[in-house]
Structures are given as structure tokens and as C-alpha cells.
Design a protein around this motif. Sequence first.
Motif, mmCIF file in Angstrom:
data_model
loop_
_atom_site.group_PDB
_atom_site.id
_atom_site.type_symbol
_atom_site.label_atom_id
_atom_site.label_comp_id
_atom_site.label_asym_id
_atom_site.label_seq_id
_atom_site.Cartn_x
_atom_site.Cartn_y
_atom_site.Cartn_z
ATOM 1 N N GLY A 172 0.800 -1.161 -0.099
ATOM 2 C CA GLY A 172 0.027 0.134 -0.199
ATOM 3 C C GLY A 172 0.970 1.224 0.001
ATOM 4 N N VAL A 173 1.979 1.003 0.014
ATOM 5 C CA VAL A 173 2.994 2.513 0.223
ATOM 6 C C VAL A 173 3.132 3.083 -1.205
ATOM 7 N N LEU A 174 2.559 2.551 -2.347
ATOM 8 C CA LEU A 174 2.641 3.112 -3.554
ATOM 9 C C LEU A 174 1.537 3.934 -4.024
ATOM 10 N N GLY A 175 0.560 4.095 -3.079
ATOM 11 C CA GLY A 175 -0.462 5.026 -3.294
ATOM 12 C C GLY A 175 -1.698 4.411 -4.263
ATOM 13 N N SER A 176 -2.599 5.066 -4.249
ATOM 14 C CA SER A 176 -3.951 4.504 -4.804
ATOM 15 C C SER A 176 -3.853 4.422 -6.433
ATOM 16 N N LYS A 177 -2.765 4.752 -7.207
ATOM 17 C CA LYS A 177 -2.742 4.613 -8.513
ATOM 18 C C LYS A 177 -1.752 3.655 -8.856
ATOM 19 N N ALA A 178 -1.423 2.962 -7.891
ATOM 20 C CA ALA A 178 -0.519 1.776 -8.268
ATOM 21 C C ALA A 178 -0.989 0.848 -9.136
ATOM 22 N N GLU A 179 -2.324 0.347 -9.020
ATOM 23 C CA GLU A 179 -2.769 -0.564 -10.029
ATOM 24 C C GLU A 179 -2.753 -0.145 -11.377
ATOM 25 N N GLU A 180 -2.852 1.144 -11.730
ATOM 26 C CA GLU A 180 -3.071 1.942 -12.818
ATOM 27 C C GLU A 180 -1.568 2.015 -13.396
ATOM 28 N N VAL A 181 -0.612 2.106 -12.810
ATOM 29 C CA VAL A 181 0.662 2.438 -13.217
ATOM 30 C C VAL A 181 1.293 1.005 -13.600
ATOM 31 N N LEU A 182 0.942 -0.080 -12.649
ATOM 32 C CA LEU A 182 1.457 -1.402 -12.953
ATOM 33 C C LEU A 182 0.613 -1.999 -14.273
ATOM 34 N N ARG A 183 -0.495 -1.786 -14.522
ATOM 35 C CA ARG A 183 -1.168 -2.210 -15.785
ATOM 36 C C ARG A 183 -0.754 -1.447 -16.865
ATOM 37 N N SER A 184 -0.477 -0.171 -16.963
ATOM 38 C CA SER A 184 -0.106 0.391 -18.070
ATOM 39 C C SER A 184 1.382 0.166 -18.681
ATOM 40 N N ARG A 185 2.200 0.213 -17.348
ATOM 41 C CA ARG A 185 3.774 -0.074 -17.444
ATOM 42 C C ARG A 185 3.936 -1.596 -18.187
ATOM 43 N N MET A 186 3.251 -2.622 -17.865
ATOM 44 C CA MET A 186 3.433 -3.928 -17.901
ATOM 45 C C MET A 186 2.448 -4.237 -19.161
ATOM 46 N N GLY A 187 1.493 -3.517 -19.476
ATOM 47 C CA GLY A 187 0.695 -3.818 -20.601
ATOM 48 C C GLY A 187 -0.294 -4.678 -20.045
ATOM 49 N N ILE A 188 -0.602 -5.162 -18.770
ATOM 50 C CA ILE A 188 -1.492 -6.070 -18.228
ATOM 51 C C ILE A 188 -2.955 -5.975 -18.746
ATOM 52 N N ASP A 189 -3.633 -6.936 -19.420
ATOM 53 C CA ASP A 189 -5.004 -6.673 -19.725
ATOM 54 C C ASP A 189 -5.535 -8.161 -19.689
ATOM 55 N N SER A 190 -5.925 -8.667 -18.631
ATOM 56 C CA SER A 190 -6.158 -10.244 -18.483
ATOM 57 C C SER A 190 -7.206 -10.443 -17.374
ATOM 58 N N ALA A 191 -8.146 -11.426 -17.740
ATOM 59 C CA ALA A 191 -8.836 -11.562 -16.924
ATOM 60 C C ALA A 191 -8.696 -12.577 -15.583
ATOM 61 N N HIS A 192 -7.438 -12.885 -15.814
ATOM 62 C CA HIS A 192 -6.877 -13.842 -14.921
ATOM 63 C C HIS A 192 -5.982 -13.048 -13.707
ATOM 64 N N PHE A 193 -6.060 -11.521 -13.703
ATOM 65 C CA PHE A 193 -5.221 -10.821 -12.997
ATOM 66 C C PHE A 193 -6.036 -9.888 -12.249
ATOM 67 N N GLN A 194 -5.845 -10.030 -10.662
ATOM 68 C CA GLN A 194 -6.585 -9.098 -9.731
ATOM 69 C C GLN A 194 -5.443 -8.299 -9.065
ATOM 70 N N PHE A 195 -5.846 -7.410 -8.587
ATOM 71 C CA PHE A 195 -4.785 -6.358 -7.701
ATOM 72 C C PHE A 195 -5.424 -6.197 -6.441
ATOM 73 N N ARG A 196 -4.462 -6.403 -5.412
ATOM 74 C CA ARG A 196 -4.983 -5.866 -4.251
ATOM 75 C C ARG A 196 -3.894 -5.075 -3.407
ATOM 76 N N MET A 197 -4.198 -4.120 -2.752
ATOM 77 C CA MET A 197 -3.307 -3.242 -2.072
ATOM 78 C C MET A 197 -3.791 -2.842 -0.481
ATOM 79 N N GLY A 198 -2.682 -3.160 0.230
ATOM 80 C CA GLY A 198 -2.982 -2.904 1.856
ATOM 81 C C GLY A 198 -2.406 -4.109 2.597
ATOM 82 N N GLY A 199 -2.299 -3.959 3.741
ATOM 83 C CA GLY A 199 -2.176 -5.177 4.727
ATOM 84 C C GLY A 199 -3.046 -6.145 4.998
ATOM 85 N N PHE A 200 -2.827 -7.166 5.590
ATOM 86 C CA PHE A 200 -3.634 -8.190 5.918
ATOM 87 C C PHE A 200 -4.250 -8.224 7.210
ATOM 88 N N GLY A 201 -3.321 -7.817 8.011
ATOM 89 C CA GLY A 201 -3.802 -7.990 9.611
ATOM 90 C C GLY A 201 -3.048 -9.244 10.254
#
Length: 261
Positions: A37-66
Motif C-alpha cells: 500500500g505504500v505506492l498509493g492509490s494509482k499503483a494498479e493503474e501504473v502497474l497495468r499500463s507499464r506492463m501492458g497487463i490486460d487479463s481476466a486472470h489478474f486481480q490487484f490488491r493493496m494494503g496489509g492483511f492484519g
Amino acid sequence: MTQQRHILLLGGTAEARELLETLINVTEHDITYSLAGVLGSKAEEVLRSRMGIDSAHFQFRMGGFGGPEGLKKYMLDHGIDLLIDATHPYATSISRNAIEASREASIPLARFVRHEWTETTDDSWTVVDTLSDAAAALPSDVTVFLSVGRQSIAPFASRKDCKFVIRSIAEAEEHMFHSATFIQGMPGRSMEEEMALFEQYGVDLLVTKNSGSGKASHKIMAARELHIPVIMVKRPEMPDGPEFCEIAPILDWIEAAPAAS
């Protein structure tokens, strides 16, 4: 190929991104990629655009688990079959949580880590176990380039007989040091860039963790070229378990690992 699995990949490193991209491109497994979660709320958008990820098999999660209990609950609630820890080699809290959670949930776990640096005959290293040992090993009246991460600099603040040049990606607490120059930024992009930085500040000694490989290697090469001694903090020891540094072996492990019980 084995049955389709749901893999939870604990990321945040270049190695984790490389593995994520490979899994998406060459397998049909479902991947949940988790960041602290240290990368901020736009981490998923940056990750997808930088890596060209467009897959139904991919989910993104941010934050600790407890803690381990929270991670265990998440994995059981979301049908996770395999857990891969590709966090930083010194992120011991999440790694130990992963070990405990995988054991309690009976979900197979593997670690994917970068190669360690190894000392050559052209290097001059003093290898220590802890940050406190590194601080104690400093000679007096030297200018130290401190590259251990913002959260690891406190043990060095008591060495008022040394000057420090401290580089960290995030802002550091400057008030605790008697004599220090703070540089907020990423590792140099080349050995030459790191050499110029060392020469600019008159660095006598480098203190770093054995993070291994990647862009951080440039400072090790620069110290070698300039004959600057290094105090190297060893990686923390982790319990035995499957551990890989290359893509092909961990892909083999994924295909061979038993399903979660």
C-alpha cells in the motif's frame, strides 16, 4: 499442465513484477498481486499500463492483511491455492506472516528472491549480522554513504564522530543525526553515476544491506572501482522452505505443487 490455480503473489519488487508478467503471459492461472500500500492509490493503474497487463486472470490488491491470521483468513476466503512471497529480502515481517499463514491454512508457499551480492577479490567487505553491528563497525572521522532504507537508519544516529550521506526513496527523519546530508531518490542508473556521487561527497565508506541484483548493484560496483570499503549487513535468516531466484524453477514448482488441502 496442472489444473488452474489461484495464486496469491506478494509483490513490491522488480522480481515480483517479472514473475507476474510471466505468469500472465505463459500460464492460465488466476493471479492476485498484492502490494503493501505504500505506492498509493494509482499503483494498479501504473502497474497495468507499464506492463501492458490486460487479463481476466489478474486481480490487484493493496494494503496489509492484519498479521498471519488476517492473511490466513484472506487466503481461505478467496480460494487461494498457492502463496508466493516475492517481497524485499529484508521485509521479514510479511515473510514470517506468510510462513505462519501458509502453515495454518495448509497452502503451499514458495519464496522468490533476487540473487545476493557476493564479494570478489577486488572488494573490501566487512560482513555483519545487524544494523547495530554495522554502526559499531564504523571507524571514527569518516564520511559514510548510508544506503539501508529510511526505516533502518536510527542505529547510526549515535555515531556523532562520523559524517553521513543518507539516500532513501522516502523522506527520512533528519533531526536525529549530528552531521548528515540527506538525498531523497532512487539508486543511480549506472556505476558511473554512483561513482560521481561518491566523489562529490567525499565518501570513505559504504554501508548497505545485501539486497542483491538490480539497480542497487551500481553502488557496489562503484565502491569496487573507487576502492571504497563496504560494511555489508547480511540478509536475515528465514526458516527452510522452497526458495527460488530464477523464473523457470519457480514455474516448475507451481506446476508440481500439491493443491491446498
